[in-house]
Design a protein around this motif. Structure first.
Motif, PDB file in Angstrom:
ATOM      1  N   ASP A 152       0.822  -1.209   0.000  1.00  0.00           N
ATOM      2  CA  ASP A 152       0.000   0.000   0.000  1.00  0.00           C
ATOM      3  C   ASP A 152       0.857   1.261   0.000  1.00  0.00           C
ATOM      4  O   ASP A 152       0.392   2.328  -0.351  1.00  0.00           O
ATOM      5  CB  ASP A 152      -0.943   0.032   1.201  1.00  0.00           C
ATOM      6  N   ALA A 153       2.098   1.143   0.430  1.00  0.00           N
ATOM      7  CA  ALA A 153       3.001   2.285   0.453  1.00  0.00           C
ATOM      8  C   ALA A 153       3.619   2.553  -0.919  1.00  0.00           C
ATOM      9  O   ALA A 153       4.221   3.596  -1.120  1.00  0.00           O
ATOM     10  CB  ALA A 153       4.111   2.059   1.472  1.00  0.00           C
TER      11      ALA A 153
ATOM     12  N   MET B 262      -1.911   6.625  -1.292  1.00  0.00           N
ATOM     13  CA  MET B 262      -0.821   5.786  -0.784  1.00  0.00           C
ATOM     14  C   MET B 262      -0.633   6.051   0.702  1.00  0.00           C
ATOM     15  O   MET B 262      -0.842   7.162   1.169  1.00  0.00           O
ATOM     16  CB  MET B 262       0.492   6.085  -1.499  1.00  0.00           C
ATOM     17  N   VAL B 263      -0.249   5.036   1.423  1.00  0.00           N
ATOM     18  CA  VAL B 263       0.116   5.186   2.828  1.00  0.00           C
ATOM     19  C   VAL B 263       1.613   5.455   2.859  1.00  0.00           C
ATOM     20  O   VAL B 263       2.389   4.674   2.311  1.00  0.00           O
ATOM     21  CB  VAL B 263      -0.207   3.893   3.622  1.00  0.00           C
ATOM     22  N   PRO B 264       2.045   6.562   3.461  1.00  0.00           N
ATOM     23  CA  PRO B 264       3.492   6.809   3.517  1.00  0.00           C
ATOM     24  C   PRO B 264       4.208   5.646   4.192  1.00  0.00           C
ATOM     25  O   PRO B 264       3.735   5.139   5.209  1.00  0.00           O
ATOM     26  CB  PRO B 264       3.592   8.088   4.354  1.00  0.00           C
ATOM     27  N   PRO B 265       5.337   5.209   3.641  1.00  0.00           N
ATOM     28  CA  PRO B 265       6.060   4.065   4.220  1.00  0.00           C
ATOM     29  C   PRO B 265       6.362   4.224   5.708  1.00  0.00           C
ATOM     30  O   PRO B 265       6.321   3.261   6.455  1.00  0.00           O
ATOM     31  CB  PRO B 265       7.355   4.004   3.404  1.00  0.00           C
ATOM     32  N   GLN B 266       6.640   5.441   6.154  1.00  0.00           N
ATOM     33  CA  GLN B 266       6.947   5.637   7.570  1.00  0.00           C
ATOM     34  C   GLN B 266       5.740   5.344   8.453  1.00  0.00           C
ATOM     35  O   GLN B 266       5.893   4.945   9.598  1.00  0.00           O
ATOM     36  CB  GLN B 266       7.519   7.034   7.850  1.00  0.00           C
ATOM     37  N   ASN B 267       4.525   5.509   7.924  1.00  0.00           N
ATOM     38  CA  ASN B 267       3.336   5.179   8.716  1.00  0.00           C
ATOM     39  C   ASN B 267       3.211   3.679   8.922  1.00  0.00           C
ATOM     40  O   ASN B 267       2.743   3.231   9.964  1.00  0.00           O
ATOM     41  CB  ASN B 267       2.072   5.717   8.043  1.00  0.00           C
ATOM     42  N   ILE B 268       3.613   2.905   7.940  1.00  0.00           N
ATOM     43  CA  ILE B 268       3.588   1.452   8.076  1.00  0.00           C
ATOM     44  C   ILE B 268       4.729   0.999   8.992  1.00  0.00           C
ATOM     45  O   ILE B 268       4.532   0.176   9.885  1.00  0.00           O
ATOM     46  CB  ILE B 268       3.670   0.766   6.703  1.00  0.00           C
ATOM     47  N   ALA B 269       5.898   1.571   8.819  1.00  0.00           N
ATOM     48  CA  ALA B 269       7.073   1.174   9.596  1.00  0.00           C
ATOM     49  C   ALA B 269       6.902   1.474  11.082  1.00  0.00           C
ATOM     50  O   ALA B 269       7.359   0.706  11.933  1.00  0.00           O
ATOM     51  CB  ALA B 269       8.318   1.866   9.055  1.00  0.00           C
TER      52      ALA B 269
ATOM     53  N   TYR C  22       3.228 -12.255  12.359  1.00  0.00           N
ATOM     54  CA  TYR C  22       3.639 -12.838  11.084  1.00  0.00           C
ATOM     55  C   TYR C  22       4.154 -11.729  10.191  1.00  0.00           C
ATOM     56  O   TYR C  22       3.596 -10.629  10.160  1.00  0.00           O
ATOM     57  CB  TYR C  22       2.448 -13.526  10.408  1.00  0.00           C
ATOM     58  N   SER C  23       5.211 -12.031   9.453  1.00  0.00           N
ATOM     59  CA  SER C  23       5.772 -11.073   8.517  1.00  0.00           C
ATOM     60  C   SER C  23       6.250 -11.814   7.276  1.00  0.00           C
ATOM     61  O   SER C  23       6.886 -12.863   7.379  1.00  0.00           O
ATOM     62  CB  SER C  23       6.954 -10.352   9.183  1.00  0.00           C
ATOM     63  N   SER C  24       5.899 -11.280   6.125  1.00  0.00           N
ATOM     64  CA  SER C  24       6.390 -11.816   4.867  1.00  0.00           C
ATOM     65  C   SER C  24       6.830 -10.636   4.007  1.00  0.00           C
ATOM     66  O   SER C  24       6.837  -9.491   4.468  1.00  0.00           O
ATOM     67  CB  SER C  24       5.297 -12.624   4.151  1.00  0.00           C
ATOM     68  N   GLN C  25       7.148 -10.898   2.789  1.00  0.00           N
ATOM     69  CA  GLN C  25       7.596  -9.824   1.904  1.00  0.00           C
ATOM     70  C   GLN C  25       6.544  -8.712   1.793  1.00  0.00           C
ATOM     71  O   GLN C  25       6.894  -7.539   1.735  1.00  0.00           O
ATOM     72  CB  GLN C  25       7.900 -10.372   0.512  1.00  0.00           C
ATOM     73  N   HIS C  26       5.282  -9.066   1.789  1.00  0.00           N
ATOM     74  CA  HIS C  26       4.235  -8.070   1.564  1.00  0.00           C
ATOM     75  C   HIS C  26       3.253  -7.879   2.713  1.00  0.00           C
ATOM     76  O   HIS C  26       2.469  -6.931   2.686  1.00  0.00           O
ATOM     77  CB  HIS C  26       3.432  -8.428   0.311  1.00  0.00           C
ATOM     78  N   TYR C  27       3.256  -8.757   3.699  1.00  0.00           N
ATOM     79  CA  TYR C  27       2.236  -8.687   4.736  1.00  0.00           C
ATOM     80  C   TYR C  27       2.831  -8.676   6.137  1.00  0.00           C
ATOM     81  O   TYR C  27       3.870  -9.281   6.387  1.00  0.00           O
ATOM     82  CB  TYR C  27       1.264  -9.875   4.638  1.00  0.00           C
ATOM     83  N   ARG C  28       2.136  -7.986   7.032  1.00  0.00           N
ATOM     84  CA  ARG C  28       2.428  -8.018   8.455  1.00  0.00           C
ATOM     85  C   ARG C  28       1.099  -8.276   9.159  1.00  0.00           C
ATOM     86  O   ARG C  28       0.082  -7.653   8.827  1.00  0.00           O
ATOM     87  CB  ARG C  28       2.971  -6.684   8.968  1.00  0.00           C
ATOM     88  N   VAL C  29       1.107  -9.163  10.146  1.00  0.00           N
ATOM     89  CA  VAL C  29      -0.079  -9.418  10.953  1.00  0.00           C
ATOM     90  C   VAL C  29       0.280  -9.071  12.395  1.00  0.00           C
ATOM     91  O   VAL C  29       1.243  -9.602  12.951  1.00  0.00           O
ATOM     92  CB  VAL C  29      -0.546 -10.889  10.859  1.00  0.00           C
ATOM     93  N   TYR C  30      -0.497  -8.157  12.965  1.00  0.00           N
ATOM     94  CA  TYR C  30      -0.278  -7.700  14.329  1.00  0.00           C
ATOM     95  C   TYR C  30      -1.455  -8.088  15.208  1.00  0.00           C
ATOM     96  O   TYR C  30      -2.602  -8.043  14.786  1.00  0.00           O
ATOM     97  CB  TYR C  30      -0.150  -6.172  14.378  1.00  0.00           C
ATOM     98  N   LYS C  31      -1.165  -8.428  16.447  1.00  0.00           N
ATOM     99  CA  LYS C  31      -2.176  -8.684  17.477  1.00  0.00           C
ATOM    100  C   LYS C  31      -2.296  -7.422  18.313  1.00  0.00           C
ATOM    101  O   LYS C  31      -1.289  -6.855  18.754  1.00  0.00           O
ATOM    102  CB  LYS C  31      -1.738  -9.862  18.357  1.00  0.00           C
ATOM    103  N   ILE C  32      -3.532  -6.959  18.525  1.00  0.00           N
ATOM    104  CA  ILE C  32      -3.775  -5.751  19.299  1.00  0.00           C
ATOM    105  C   ILE C  32      -3.966  -6.121  20.772  1.00  0.00           C
ATOM    106  O   ILE C  32      -4.749  -6.999  21.093  1.00  0.00           O
ATOM    107  CB  ILE C  32      -5.048  -5.028  18.821  1.00  0.00           C
ATOM    108  N   ASN C  33      -3.259  -5.433  21.655  1.00  0.00           N
ATOM    109  CA  ASN C  33      -3.475  -5.539  23.090  1.00  0.00           C
ATOM    110  C   ASN C  33      -4.218  -4.268  23.493  1.00  0.00           C
ATOM    111  O   ASN C  33      -3.613  -3.195  23.621  1.00  0.00           O
ATOM    112  CB  ASN C  33      -2.145  -5.655  23.821  1.00  0.00           C
ATOM    113  N   PHE C  34      -5.534  -4.363  23.663  1.00  0.00           N
ATOM    114  CA  PHE C  34      -6.346  -3.181  23.913  1.00  0.00           C
ATOM    115  C   PHE C  34      -6.016  -2.522  25.249  1.00  0.00           C
ATOM    116  O   PHE C  34      -6.022  -1.293  25.348  1.00  0.00           O
ATOM    117  CB  PHE C  34      -7.835  -3.513  23.813  1.00  0.00           C
ATOM    118  N   GLY C  35      -5.735  -3.297  26.281  1.00  0.00           N
ATOM    119  CA  GLY C  35      -5.353  -2.712  27.569  1.00  0.00           C
ATOM    120  C   GLY C  35      -4.111  -1.850  27.430  1.00  0.00           C
ATOM    121  O   GLY C  35      -4.054  -0.721  27.935  1.00  0.00           O
TER     122      GLY C  35
END
Length: 86
Positions: free
Chosen positions: A23-24, A41-48, A60-73
Motif C-alpha cells: 500500500d506504500a 498511498m500510505v506513507p512508508p513511515q506510517n507502516i514502519a 507474522y511477517s512476509s515480503q508483503h504482509y504483516r499481521v499484528y495482534k492488538i493488546n487493547f489494555g
C-alpha cells in the motif's frame, strides 16, 4: 475519549491488524484504502512505525504482509500517555 475505531474493533472482537506493505508503493490512484478522500498511498513511515507501538505484537511477517495482534489494555494506557503529552 478513545478513538471510536479502536473501541469498535474491541467490541466486535477484532483484535488483529493485517497490513499489506505494498500500500506504500503500489496502490492504484482510484483505490480508497479506508474511506473516501483518503490519500491514495500510505506513507512508508506510517507502516514502519507500527513495529514500534507497544500495543501491537507482530505475529507474522512476509515480503508483503504483516499481521499484528492488538493488546487493547496496553493501547488504552499508551493512548492516555500520548494525549497527556500533547
Amino acid at each position: 475519549p478513545y478513538p471510536a475505531l479502536m473501541q469498535a474493533l474491541q467490541q466486535q472482537g477484532d483484535d488483529y491488524i493485517v497490513v499489506d506493505t505494498r500500500d506504500a508503493q503500489y496502490v492504484a490512484p482510484q483505490v480508497e484504502l479506508f474511506f473516501p478522500g483518503e490519500p491514495s498511498m500510505v506513507p512508508p513511515q506510517n507502516i514502519a512505525r507500527m513495529a514500534h507501538w507497544p500495543w501491537l505484537r507482530l505475529l507474522y511477517s512476509s515480503q508483503h504482509y504483516r499481521v499484528y495482534k492488538i493488546n487493547f489494555g496496553s493501547y488504552y494506557t499508551w493512548y492516555r500517555a500520548q494525549v497527556k503529552d500533547h
